[in-house]
Motif scaffolding. Structure first.
Motif, PDB file in Angstrom:
ATOM      1  N   SER A 367       0.818  -1.211   0.000  1.00 23.83           N
ATOM      2  CA  SER A 367       0.000   0.000   0.000  1.00 23.83           C
ATOM      3  C   SER A 367       0.850   1.257   0.000  1.00 23.83           C
ATOM      4  CB  SER A 367      -0.924  -0.003   1.223  1.00 23.83           C
ATOM      5  OG  SER A 367      -1.631   1.209   1.332  1.00 23.83           O
ATOM      6  N   SER A 368       1.955   1.260   0.748  1.00 25.19           N
ATOM      7  CA  SER A 368       2.748   2.479   0.904  1.00 25.19           C
ATOM      8  C   SER A 368       3.787   2.680  -0.184  1.00 25.19           C
ATOM      9  CB  SER A 368       3.446   2.477   2.270  1.00 25.19           C
ATOM     10  OG  SER A 368       4.316   1.375   2.393  1.00 25.19           O
ATOM     11  N   THR A 369       4.183   1.608  -0.879  1.00 28.96           N
ATOM     12  CA  THR A 369       5.248   1.735  -1.874  1.00 28.96           C
ATOM     13  C   THR A 369       4.805   1.392  -3.295  1.00 28.96           C
ATOM     14  OG1 THR A 369       6.024  -0.543  -1.571  1.00 28.96           O
ATOM     15  CG2 THR A 369       6.957   1.142  -0.121  1.00 28.96           C
ATOM     16  N   GLY A 370       3.630   0.778  -3.441  1.00 33.37           N
ATOM     17  CA  GLY A 370       3.153   0.441  -4.779  1.00 33.37           C
ATOM     18  C   GLY A 370       3.693  -0.861  -5.337  1.00 33.37           C
ATOM     19  N   VAL A 371       4.418  -1.648  -4.531  1.00 38.50           N
ATOM     20  CA  VAL A 371       4.911  -2.949  -4.992  1.00 38.50           C
ATOM     21  C   VAL A 371       3.730  -3.901  -5.153  1.00 38.50           C
ATOM     22  CG1 VAL A 371       6.472  -4.869  -4.471  1.00 38.50           C
ATOM     23  CG2 VAL A 371       7.076  -2.547  -3.770  1.00 38.50           C
TER      24      VAL A 371
END
Length: 629
Positions: A367-371
């Protein structure tokens, strides 16, 4: 890690007089507020499950509900806010109490007053901004439902209002002189920051040290919950050094808590509770015990295997340990395994299983990095199995050196087969969850509802007796509480990360990390050490949400695969999270296993050293994390 008894004792000194006079009235108000908030939060959890499962059913019928995701998003922010209030009432917001617990009872009571007062002050400072934010959202129209955006945004001021009420009710149980002292401290600190504003402007980014090291550390070490320490440091920094309106903090918290992928958190927390209540965890553990329990270190193998299986269902380390330890520890104690060894192995298994899907930390990092969450779910399994094998070797070595353990005969084949047949329906669940996400049948959020439905069917039709109506509301309220605590940390860390980025800190950090000797290898090694420290001090999810967006772009510059980097930092963070004396989850393992913390202080280090060696191997050999992508 704070215990329930610790919170129940807060403010007793000096509060007795108040309770003697008006205690009945105060308790009545508290009970009414608790009932209202918990029922609302439980209803929101149930509504999310029903809504998402209905959406899946209609999509399978080729009649998708175009408004379902939008409504789920609205309900989710309300769930996050009411869940955080439930966590506030129950004292379940994550906090570091290692320092406070070593103080005198009088000092502990004062620190408790400070913690409650700090939370109340934060909500009071942000209340007006939250109302302005909700008014701004009234000009936004939700595309699918056609509703005003205020319907969604009102969750924040309403949640803050209930939180302020809960804080005031808690403060009413504290000594008046403690309340006065805390209020005086707030006035002095606030005045000092106001007077020092020209100094902050003159020293530039050095002011970050004052707010995000000094003020933050004081808050965390004095027992203020981590999320509130983050938010207080960020709010104070913006007020004292910038002209940025506080609505920015509300917006960033809203954005941080609102990602639909995070909706998987409460749903997997609920699924973990269902696995325990229905007896699914017990039958899986019983099968492993019948298969391996007779071997040397057999019960240690069973514990590791059980953590692998259960972690493939709930995604929450606390839930995993709570499902496994009560089933295994009595038998392990009967066989003569020392208390410290039980605790050490349980905590080490918690580290090992951090990357087993559906890990809540993997969901947070996606959610926080888009991985890609599907890539993380695929990549996380083999590293966990590798670390499980490392721990099994250590456990075998330790068992050979422990005298006096009772030998157990091999279970007859008929007993093993009977246990297998009983466990097969439960054993299917982790594979069902993983395959549904990896194969694209359902998203990480949707598959949790499939798992819940499957667990309900098993609980009602196969493993009968554990799931009853009187356990439903407590389960839903507990889900809301744990989820609210996690999501509020995500929101607070998102706001703090934004403030650090806007200050230019991320650019300075990027330059410093890029200059690390050893290039790519040096960056990986320093990342391992950094996240071990961050995991021990900040807890897992805030460490990931706060520093993930700052460090992942640097890793990309070095050419490091983002999935490989994710697996390494999650495991490193987990090592810090379960390492004494600061790791919060080490104390959670103590509480769950009913083992005193000092029992494992010496024994756990050989397990942690083995895990550290395994993490270094994973860091230096990327293919171990990416071979199945």
């Amino acid at each position: 890690m704070s215990s329930p008894a610790h919170h129940q004792a807060e403010g007793r000194e000096g509060g007795a007089a108040l309770l003697a006079g008006g205690g009945t009235r105060l308790e009545t108000v508290e009970s009414a507020v608790r009932l209202l908030v918990e029922i609302t939060a439980a209803a929101l959890v149930a509504a999310e499950v029903i809504l998402l499962f209905t959406g899946i059913a209609f999509r399978v019928l080729h009649r998708p509900l175009i408004w379902s995701d939008e409504l789920a998003s609205i309900l989710f922010i309300w769930l996050a806010m009411f869940g955080s209030v439930v966590a506030l009432m129950r004292g379940e917001h994550m906090r570091l109490t290692f320092v406070v617990d070593n103080l005198s009872p009088r000092a502990q009571a004062w620190c408790e007053t400070l913690a409650v007062g700090a939370m109340c002050a934060l909500f009071a400072m942000l209340m007006h901004a939250s109302i302005l934010y909700a008014e701004d959202q009234s000009y936004v129209e939700l595309p699918a439902l056609g509703w005003s955006g205020m319907v969604r945004a009102l969750a924040v001021p309403v949640g803050f209002a209930f939180a302020i009420l809960v804080c005031l009710l808690k403060l009413a149980r504290h000594a008046p002189k403690d309340i006065a002292a805390v209020l005086a401290i707030f006035v002095v600190v606030g005045t000092g920051l106001y007077v020092a504003m020209p100094l902050f402007a003159a020293i530039g980014n050095w002011s970050l040290v004052i707010f995000f090291v000094g003020l933050l550390c004081i808050g965390v070490l004095s027992g203020v919950p981590i999320a509130f320490s983050f938010a207080l440091a960020t709010t104070s920094y913006l007020l004292a050094t910038t002209s940025t309106p506080l609505t920015i903090i509300i917006g960033r918290m809203d954005e941080g808590m609102s990602g639909l992928i995070l909706l998987a958190i409460p749903l997997f927390v609920l699924l973990g509770q269902l696995v325990e209540v229905t007896g699914m965890a017990k039958v899986m553990v019983n099968f492993l015990a019948s298969l391996l329990g007779h071997t040397k270190a057999g019960m240690s193998y069973v514990l590791l295997g059980a953590m692998v299986l259960v972690s493939g269902i709930s995604g929450s380390k606390t839930a995993d340990m709570a499902a496994v330890a009560p089933v295994l520890f009595p038998e392990m104690r009967r066989r003569g395994m020392p208390e410290g060894e039980l605790l050490s192995l349980l905590a080490a298994a918690g580290v090992m299983s951090e990357t087993i899907p559906p890990s809540i930390v993997l969901i947070a990092i996606a959610s926080s990095t888009g991985v890609s969450i599907a890539a993380l779910f695929t990549a996380g399994i083999f590293p966990a199995i590798l670390l499980a094998l490392v721990l099994a070797i250590v456990a075998r070595y330790r068992a050979a050196r422990e005298p006096g353990q009772i030998e157990v005969t091999r279970a007859p084949r008929s007993v093993v087969m009977k246990a297998l047949v009983t466990a097969v329906p439960a054993l299917i669940l982790p594979f069902l969850i993983r395959s549904a996400v990896v194969e694209g049948v359902a998203t990480a959020t949707e598959v949790s509802t499939i798992g819940i439905a499957y667990a309900l069917v098993l609980g009602l039709l196969v493993y009968r007796g554990g799931l009853t109506w009187n356990r439903v509301l407590p389960m839903l309220a507990r889900t809301a509480s744990l989820s609210g605590a996690i999501l509020f940390i995500v929101g607070a860390a998102s706001a703090m990360s934004w403030a650090l980025t806007q200050s230019g800190f991320s650019h300075v950090l990027a330059q410093a990390m890029a200059a690390v000797p050893g290039g790519k290898t040096g960056f990986m090694l320093i990342s391992v050490v950094a996240f071990i420290v961050l995991g021990s001090l900040l807890e897992g999810i805030p460490a990931i949400v706060l520093f993930g967006p700052l460090l992942f772009p640097i890793a990309h510059q070095f050419g490091i695969n983002e999935v490989h980097y994710s697996i390494v930092v999650v495991l490193s963070m987990g090592l810090g999270l379960f390492a004494p004396p600061f790791g919060l989850c080490y104390y959670a393992a103590c509480i769950i296993g009913h083992v005193p913390p000092e029992a494992g202080m010496r024994r756990i280090w050989v397990y942690l050293a083995a895990l550290f060696a395994g993490i270094l191997v994973l860091a230096l050999v990327p293919s171990l994390s990416t071979m199945f992508l």
